[in-house]
Design an enzyme around this catalytic site. Structure first.
Site, mmCIF file in Angstrom:
data_model
loop_
_atom_site.group_PDB
_atom_site.id
_atom_site.type_symbol
_atom_site.label_atom_id
_atom_site.label_comp_id
_atom_site.label_asym_id
_atom_site.label_seq_id
_atom_site.Cartn_x
_atom_site.Cartn_y
_atom_site.Cartn_z
ATOM 1 N N VAL A 43 0.790 -1.304 -0.052
ATOM 2 C CA VAL A 43 -0.073 0.113 0.127
ATOM 3 C C VAL A 43 0.862 1.243 0.040
ATOM 4 O O VAL A 43 0.290 2.308 -0.525
ATOM 5 C CB VAL A 43 -0.972 -0.107 1.198
ATOM 6 C CG1 VAL A 43 -0.131 -0.059 2.441
ATOM 7 C CG2 VAL A 43 -1.978 0.918 1.066
ATOM 8 N N LYS A 44 2.144 1.480 0.446
ATOM 9 C CA LYS A 44 3.056 2.187 0.504
ATOM 10 C C LYS A 44 3.460 2.957 -0.621
ATOM 11 O O LYS A 44 3.632 4.272 -0.853
ATOM 12 C CB LYS A 44 4.251 1.946 1.443
ATOM 13 C CG LYS A 44 3.991 1.220 2.744
ATOM 14 C CD LYS A 44 3.320 2.447 3.647
ATOM 15 C CE LYS A 44 3.538 2.188 5.212
ATOM 16 N NZ LYS A 44 2.879 3.099 6.115
#
Length: 453
Positions: A43-44
């Protein structure tokens, strides 16, 4: 033709997957937002590129510059993709509790990796917060990202992740559950969704050793709650600006063991090979099941890929060493199976006490059986040695037979653990297990305690 101009164009629009077996005890629809489909497998990627683009726009990041960030690995990967495409150097400062796979992956995509100790205060000059800041001050033409307090982090999820979840659930999402680290994901998604439906409940998953849950409930930043933990990617010993506690309805804490066990369950029962924080997140969902009704739509976000934890949660030896494997320990042989390859360390009656002490120090043991030509005839324990030393400073040059205690009890390999436990007392600190063919192994209180699940 349909193609992305570069790898950054593939970030986002990750799938939503219905969970079935691992959530069978929950009477609601549980959907997983699987962020491992991002190009950097987490997700980063979303916020990493957003932070870079915002820093470029306002001049904090200049052409040919060096990006510096403290990361648990995933943000570093997202920053690396941005750095490669946009032509920047990257220095990632990481803690020594992070998996080797994460460090190797960062180096593989061109990042310089600086490793710092985990178990230090945030203000300690050795902490990865402090080292990151220092490197940014010492490095010309550099930009310190500071994902914890960089609000572009939250904004990325407000602009991307939140709208995706809303659209994929057709606005029917009733609960959002996610592990909380920097706070960007939970705060950005919560802001977007609550603007459209204030009744949606936002739950954060915290870990033991972190301050979030108690601070949210009491407003107290309790330093006594801070201690090192194994779970990666969630929890903090600081309060990042990206954590907007006003948007979060509650927290639940998940143990290191449960996070690890459920990480493996997701792979085995759902075929979803995701990371450590995903295990914590799904266990958090199970802990919150009484909050869900049959018509609810519960969305849980899985941060990253299981490939970064192959040497940890997906390694039986690593799990076993920490007591995380669900293995039944019922007999003497179960207590010693993990160290059967180690020889039984003994000392002879006529050897000097100094020899026994040297052997105990070398093998890092506290008890040692004493033998003569007839077999086991006595024992030495570090507490006994200490007691004798107080009254006799010349103890080391005496033969072992003069101070040895009674021999340890000997049991068969099939003896139940309950029976072995009864043999321990103030005067007896170990038990010997008979393995056949004249071989024996030692069981200590430490082995008994280690078998407790």
């Amino acid at each position: 033709m349909k193609y992305a101009d570069n790898i950054l164009g593939t970030i986002g629009n990750t799938p939503m997957v219905k969970l079935n077996k691992v959530t069978k005890e929950i009477d609601a629809l549980v959907l997983a937002k699987v962020e491992t489909f991002n190009p950097g497998n987490s997700v980063k990627d979303r916020m990493a590129v957003k932070m870079i683009e915002d820093a470029e726009a306002d001049g904090r990041l200049k052409p040919g510059g060096t990006i510096i960030e403290g990361t648990s690995g995933n943000t570093g990967m997202g920053l690396a993709l941005g750095a490669i495409v946009k032509g920047y150097k990257l220095v990632c400062v990481i803690t020594d509790k992070q998996s080797k796979e994460k460090m190797d992956i960062l180096r593989a995509v061109g990042a310089k990796v600086v490793v710092c100790p985990t178990d230090v205060e945030p203000t300690d000059p050795r902490s990865y917060y402090s080292v990151s800041r220092r490197l940014s001050e010492e490095t010309p033409n550099s930009w310190y990202v500071n994902q914890y307090d960089n609000m572009s982090n939250t904004q990325a999820h407000y602009e991307q992740t939140g709208p995706e979840i809303w659209e994929q659930t057709d606005g029917k999402v009733t609960h959002f559950v996610v592990g909380v680290g920097t706070g960007g994901t939970i705060s950005g998604v919560a802001k977007y969704i609550k603007e459209r439906n204030p009744n949606v409940k936002i739950w954060g998953v915290d870990t033991y050793g972190s301050v979030f849950k108690k601070y949210h409930e009491t407003g107290i930043f309790d330093e006594n709650e801070i201690y090192s933990y194994i779970t990666e990617g969630i929890g903090e010993d600081i309060l990042p600006k990206n954590v907007d506690f006003s948007l979060i309805d509650g927290f639940t804490k998940v143990t290191d063991k449960d996070a690890a066990v459920y990480t493996r369950k997701l792979a085995l029962e759902e075929g979803i090979f995701v990371g450590n924080s995903a295990g914590a997140a799904i266990k958090g969902v199970l802990q919150l099941k009484e909050h869900f009704r049959p018509d609810d739509v519960v969305v849980v976000l899985f941060h990253d890929s299981g490939s970064r934890y192959v040497g940890k949660m997906f390694n039986d030896d690593w799990m076993r060493e920490r007591g995380f494997l669900e293995e039944e320990v019922a007999k003497a042989e179960d207590l010693i199976k993990d160290h059967l390859d180690k020889p039984l360390v003994v000392v002879r009656t006529e050897e000097l006490v100094s020899h026994a002490i040297e052997r105990m120090r070398k093998y890092k043991i506290s008890q040692i059986p004493v033998i003569d030509i007839n077999g086991f005839v006595g024992s030495l324990d570090e507490s006994d040695l200490f007691r004798h030393y107080v009254t006799d400073k010349n103890l080391a040059e005496k033969p072992v037979r003069e101070i040895m205690g009674k021999p340890y009890p000997v049991v068969k390999a099939g003896t139940p653990v309950e029976e072995i436990s009864k043999l321990f007392s103030k005067d007896n600190q170990a038990v010997l297990v008979e393995l056949g063919e004249g071989r024996h192994h030692i069981v200590t209180k430490y082995d008994i305690i280690g078998s407790i699940k």
